[in-house]
Scaffold this active site. Sequence first.
Site, PDB file in Angstrom:
ATOM      1  N   TYR A  56      27.361  73.024  54.667  1.00  0.00           N
ATOM      2  CA  TYR A  56      27.913  74.380  54.689  1.00  0.00           C
ATOM      3  C   TYR A  56      29.301  74.336  54.066  1.00  0.00           C
ATOM      4  O   TYR A  56      30.252  73.814  54.658  1.00  0.00           O
ATOM      5  CB  TYR A  56      28.032  74.895  56.127  1.00  0.00           C
ATOM      6  CG  TYR A  56      26.727  75.157  56.844  1.00  0.00           C
ATOM      7  CD1 TYR A  56      25.503  75.151  56.175  1.00  0.00           C
ATOM      8  CD2 TYR A  56      26.713  75.425  58.209  1.00  0.00           C
ATOM      9  CE1 TYR A  56      24.314  75.396  56.843  1.00  0.00           C
ATOM     10  CE2 TYR A  56      25.528  75.684  58.893  1.00  0.00           C
ATOM     11  CZ  TYR A  56      24.335  75.660  58.210  1.00  0.00           C
ATOM     12  OH  TYR A  56      23.162  75.915  58.883  1.00  0.00           O
ATOM     13  N   LEU A 206      19.000  88.077  63.850  1.00  0.00           N
ATOM     14  CA  LEU A 206      19.209  89.421  63.306  1.00  0.00           C
ATOM     15  C   LEU A 206      18.612  89.529  61.909  1.00  0.00           C
ATOM     16  O   LEU A 206      18.920  90.470  61.172  1.00  0.00           O
ATOM     17  CB  LEU A 206      20.702  89.762  63.265  1.00  0.00           C
ATOM     18  CG  LEU A 206      21.420  89.821  64.612  1.00  0.00           C
ATOM     19  CD1 LEU A 206      22.876  90.218  64.429  1.00  0.00           C
ATOM     20  CD2 LEU A 206      20.730  90.788  65.557  1.00  0.00           C
ATOM     21  N   GLY A 209      21.074  89.772  59.199  1.00  0.00           N
ATOM     22  CA  GLY A 209      21.833  91.011  59.199  1.00  0.00           C
ATOM     23  C   GLY A 209      20.996  92.265  59.063  1.00  0.00           C
ATOM     24  O   GLY A 209      21.477  93.374  59.316  1.00  0.00           O
TER      25      GLY A 209
END
Length: 332
Positions: A56, A206, A209
């Site tokens: 990352y 989610l 998003g």
Amino acid sequence: MKTTTLGKTGPQTSVVGLGCMGMSGMYGPSDRAESIATIHAAFDAGVTLLDTGDFYGMGHNEMLIGEAIKGRPRDSFLLSVKFGALRAPNGGWLGYDARPAAVKTALAYTLQRLGVDYIDVHRPSRLDPNVPIEDTIGAIADMVKEGYVRNIGLSEVGSDTIRRAASVHPISDLQIEYSLMSRGIEAEILPTVRELGISVTAYGVLSRGLLSGAFNPSVIAASDFRAHSPRFQGENAERNQALAKALQEVAEARGMSASQAAIAWVVAQGQDIVPLIGARKRSQLSESLGALEKTLTADDIAHIQAAVPTDAVAGTRYAEQMMSHLDSEKRG
């Protein structure tokens, strides 16, 4: 905050974890100070599990976390780290390397960047198609024996790989996408891990998003990987946004935001499933943690699932194809 245990022999953790990927450019630019403040706010709220990957931001995320945890008692939080993904200087993806030597080298750099003596859960980010999973897990097991790793996890693999890995060393958890929009693990993978006593740390709760109720495809940055994901493109995005709107209506009728309903739904699937909340701002974290104040009834769950029927979700086929390509049982 309530706690649970990762797997039969894994560590005790908060019932949700903080996914830190978005703090290092994967969703576009982020603010360093706000990211660190978000980690501190998570700790203050009782979140003990931080999830990251050494790729990352090409190490940026680990150094960021290292700064955030500096000075805190080591036994007050858990670090879950993925490794193995290969990236180019321009950020491109080059493949995976999970050879035993690479496993140990990756760990050495991770410990240095985080500024810690051990990792609570270390896991290959994907299956390396050129390395038997037994060899990879065996190398991490060596690090467990030497005290550099406490527990071994898996990520993005199927049932056969899970069983083969577990035959080498106990596995604490499988990290994999699981949400109202991504329920593919329910058919085979979830029954397998439950049979073996392995937990799930669920990311994408989610749906990157989409289920937040605030997704706007017109403002996705070029550096945001969603700019290239089918579920966020054209008609797929429009169809998925319609589902998100339906979820929002159901959620609001129950005194929740769409994000809270989506997270609460994952929490309700079992104590062996730990959602990873992907937040890079304190406001996002606060809203998401509000889901833990909600207890869904059977009627709530039925209405939430009806708002986002799995056969109506668009643009997920690519992810399914990638899973079948990476999974060891497809290698022959």
